[in-house]
Design a protein around this motif. Structure first.
Motif: not given
Length: 338
Positions: A16-21, A113-115, A122-130
């Protein structure tokens, strides 16, 4: 019974962290046209024009990034970068949110900070992918106080930019000066310079609008009056300062927003200056989340502009602490709903 923040134990699933950005609620309706430049500060009108032009560039780049070449592969397009630099309360976040609203979806908006919290969750790879599918990533209050964050964000933005994601950011420090007030080690100065090369830096000058024609920090409420006012305020919370700080230490900063969700006003008793850096940085994050949600803050004990010791205000995190004070003072002037 009076509600307390210390009794709340929120959980926020990582997906949910990406969706709430998205921008804070107070910036839901802002636009380039609703930003009123100060005629005494010509840099403000220039910044509006630059930001609006950048938003148009974002759409063009995102459209080009989605096209395929003759071999059926997506074209390699590099994202653009905009860096809005200026003092506290000059409307940088207003312009950043305006970029977000104008840009095509998908897109993300969050504080620095949220980033970093997102990448940690999420982990670096997952965050980059999303985030790589975005047209733009908007980063508010971009500061490099920590060498680990410097390396992390430098790598993240480099990969996203190469994937065609445009980056817009605000800060109180120009890109080439990132980290100067703190860690100046040679092993990451190179990374800071790389970050600066991504952005077109635009200066936004002017006094802090949150304090224009406003009185100084209000006098703290008496302990008894604080309890009575909290009891009258529907949806309020009342916490003892040290107990609240202890509770914050048990929560990941990414949960601070959920901690105050649904709260109408926050009352805190026995406020006093803090001298521990880790504690102070948690206050900074809480102040950011309270400000994002426009939640009034009322205290007893010390004044809110005395919450950080003089020694801390002279240290490497000075800008973070001053921003927190500015925001807490603004919240202390908000009207409490009864």
């Amino acid at each position: 019974m009076q509600a307390r923040l210390v009794d709340r134990h929120p959980e926020v699933p990582a997906d949910q962290l990406v969706a709430q950005m998205v921008p804070p609620p107070m910036f839901d309706e802002v636009s380039f046209t609703s930003y009123i430049p100060d005629p005494k500060e010509p840099s403000q009108a220039a910044a509006v024009a630059k930001a609006e032009a950048f938003a148009g560039q974002v759409a063009t780049i995102h459209k080009a990034a989605g096209k395929k070449n003759l071999f059926g592969k997506k074209k390699q397009v590099t994202g653009a970068g905009l860096y809005l630099d200026g003092g506290f309360g000059v409307g940088k976040t207003h312009l950043l949110a305006s970029v977000f609203h104008r840009a095509p979806a998908p897109k993300s908006f969050g504080t620095f900070g949220e980033l970093t919290n997102l990448v940690g969750a999420l982990g670096f790879g997952n965050a980059v992918e999303r985030l790589s599918v975005n047209s733009v990533l908007c980063i508010d209050e971009f500061e490099l106080d920590d060498p680990g964050d410097t390396m992390l964000v430098s790598r993240l933005l480099t990969e996203l930019s190469a994937a065609g994601v445009s980056i817009a950011a605000t800060s109180n420090t120009l890109p080439g000066q990132l980290g100067e007030g703190r860690f100046a080690a040679q092993d990451f100065l190179r990374e800071i310079k790389k970050l600066g090369a991504i952005f077109d830096a635009v200066r936004v000058d002017g006094p802090d609008y949150r304090h224009r024609d406003l009185p100084p920090a209000p006098e703290p409420t008496s302990p008894q009056e604080l309890v009575e006012r909290a009891a009258r305020a529907t949806g309020s919370t009342l916490d003892e300062f040290d107990a609240l700080l202890a509770h914050l230490s048990t929560l990941h900063p990414s949960k601070f927003g959920a901690l105050i969700a649904g709260v109408s006003s926050v009352f805190v008793s026995n406020v006093h200056p803090v001298t521990d850096q880790a504690v102070a940085l948690r206050i900074v994050v809480l102040a950011d989340r309270l400000y994002d949600a426009s939640i009034p803050v009322t205290v007893s004990g010390a004044k809110l502009d005395e919450i950080f010791s003089a020694e801390m205000l002279e240290g490497g995190y000075r800008k973070k602490y001053l921003r927190a004070i500015s925001r807490l003072l603004a919240l202390s002037r908000f009207e409490v709903t009864v």
